[in-house]
Design a protein around this motif. Sequence first.
Motif, mmCIF file in Angstrom:
data_model
loop_
_atom_site.group_PDB
_atom_site.id
_atom_site.type_symbol
_atom_site.label_atom_id
_atom_site.label_comp_id
_atom_site.label_asym_id
_atom_site.label_seq_id
_atom_site.Cartn_x
_atom_site.Cartn_y
_atom_site.Cartn_z
ATOM 1 N N LEU A 1 5.188 -30.808 2.482
ATOM 2 C CA LEU A 1 4.282 -30.066 3.223
ATOM 3 C C LEU A 1 4.961 -28.823 3.457
ATOM 4 C CD1 LEU A 1 3.588 -32.749 5.889
ATOM 5 C CD2 LEU A 1 1.897 -31.786 4.343
ATOM 6 N N GLU A 2 4.181 -27.591 3.564
ATOM 7 C CA GLU A 2 4.838 -26.442 3.814
ATOM 8 C C GLU A 2 4.559 -25.849 5.307
ATOM 9 O OE1 GLU A 2 4.172 -23.016 0.570
ATOM 10 O OE2 GLU A 2 2.773 -24.441 -0.026
ATOM 11 N N LEU A 3 5.651 -25.567 6.008
ATOM 12 C CA LEU A 3 5.450 -25.500 7.334
ATOM 13 C C LEU A 3 5.763 -23.944 7.615
ATOM 14 C CD1 LEU A 3 7.876 -28.518 8.658
ATOM 15 C CD2 LEU A 3 5.494 -28.652 7.796
ATOM 16 N N ILE A 4 5.115 -23.422 8.714
ATOM 17 C CA ILE A 4 5.184 -22.041 9.062
ATOM 18 C C ILE A 4 5.749 -22.322 10.544
ATOM 19 C CG2 ILE A 4 4.198 -19.975 9.747
ATOM 20 C CD1 ILE A 4 1.840 -20.391 7.775
ATOM 21 N N LEU A 5 6.877 -21.811 10.871
ATOM 22 C CA LEU A 5 7.522 -21.993 12.069
ATOM 23 C C LEU A 5 8.167 -20.602 12.614
ATOM 24 C CD1 LEU A 5 9.005 -25.406 11.188
ATOM 25 C CD2 LEU A 5 7.398 -25.322 13.185
ATOM 26 N N PRO A 6 8.470 -20.673 14.120
ATOM 27 C CA PRO A 6 9.294 -19.389 14.228
ATOM 28 C C PRO A 6 10.860 -19.656 13.482
ATOM 29 C CG PRO A 6 8.732 -20.926 16.156
ATOM 30 C CD PRO A 6 8.244 -21.469 14.979
ATOM 31 N N ARG A 7 11.486 -18.678 13.293
ATOM 32 C CA ARG A 7 12.875 -18.714 12.728
ATOM 33 C C ARG A 7 13.668 -19.786 13.450
ATOM 34 N NH1 ARG A 7 15.593 -15.837 9.027
ATOM 35 N NH2 ARG A 7 14.164 -14.006 9.262
ATOM 36 N N GLY B 1 7.448 -16.923 6.156
ATOM 37 C CA GLY B 1 7.926 -17.741 5.005
ATOM 38 C C GLY B 1 7.524 -19.243 5.367
ATOM 39 N N THR B 2 7.769 -20.094 4.424
ATOM 40 C CA THR B 2 7.443 -21.500 4.714
ATOM 41 C C THR B 2 8.804 -22.417 4.452
ATOM 42 O OG1 THR B 2 6.729 -22.064 2.329
ATOM 43 C CG2 THR B 2 5.057 -21.247 3.886
ATOM 44 N N ILE B 3 8.538 -23.366 5.228
ATOM 45 C CA ILE B 3 9.714 -24.444 5.058
ATOM 46 C C ILE B 3 9.018 -25.593 4.334
ATOM 47 C CG2 ILE B 3 11.302 -26.128 6.252
ATOM 48 C CD1 ILE B 3 11.197 -23.876 8.641
ATOM 49 N N VAL C 1 8.302 -18.034 -2.859
ATOM 50 C CA VAL C 1 7.260 -17.182 -3.104
ATOM 51 C C VAL C 1 6.714 -16.698 -1.626
ATOM 52 C CG1 VAL C 1 5.027 -16.511 -4.058
ATOM 53 C CG2 VAL C 1 6.856 -17.909 -5.256
ATOM 54 N N ALA C 2 6.382 -17.495 -0.668
ATOM 55 C CA ALA C 2 5.934 -17.265 0.526
ATOM 56 C C ALA C 2 6.781 -16.468 1.207
ATOM 57 C CB ALA C 2 5.715 -18.627 1.416
#
Length: 150
Positions: A120-126, A50-52, A15-16
């Motif tokens: 945990l939902e991680l926001i990172l560079p691609r 998006g999130t990982i 969804v993110a």
Amino acid sequence: MKNSINGRVKPGYGVASGKGGDRRYPQGTLRVQAPFFSNKGLDLSPYFMGTINFDISPCRFAIEHPKYFFESVNWSEHIPPENFYFFDLVFYYKGEEFNGLIYMPDPKTKVEHEQQNSTLELILPRIPDLGYGDEASIYVPDAQLKFYLE
């Protein structure tokens, strides 16, 4: 390293990022939310929208002092306002370090797509070669988030 933990990348709801097919948010919820966060001082433009999902089981986490806490963000006409926590993060994968954030909609205000207390939902560079099942480790300042074995 203190307050580091190993984990594994796992599938999420999509969804993110918008990959999950939710017709309300075809570009993803994070892309819709980003301007609201920006107005409150958090710029997400350096990151993939998006999130990982990162599984730290059998461990859990406890919120201490988030880097950011945004209360009653009214970002969608489809759901009530939500609170959001963000925490600093260093992601270690295949000998490389990636700075990012942990994105955490407050479980008390989140009405859809609930996460387990070991995810945990991680926001990172691609990270092009990152895939489901891959192992990595993360570091979070312990003043922000604590890890513990349940």
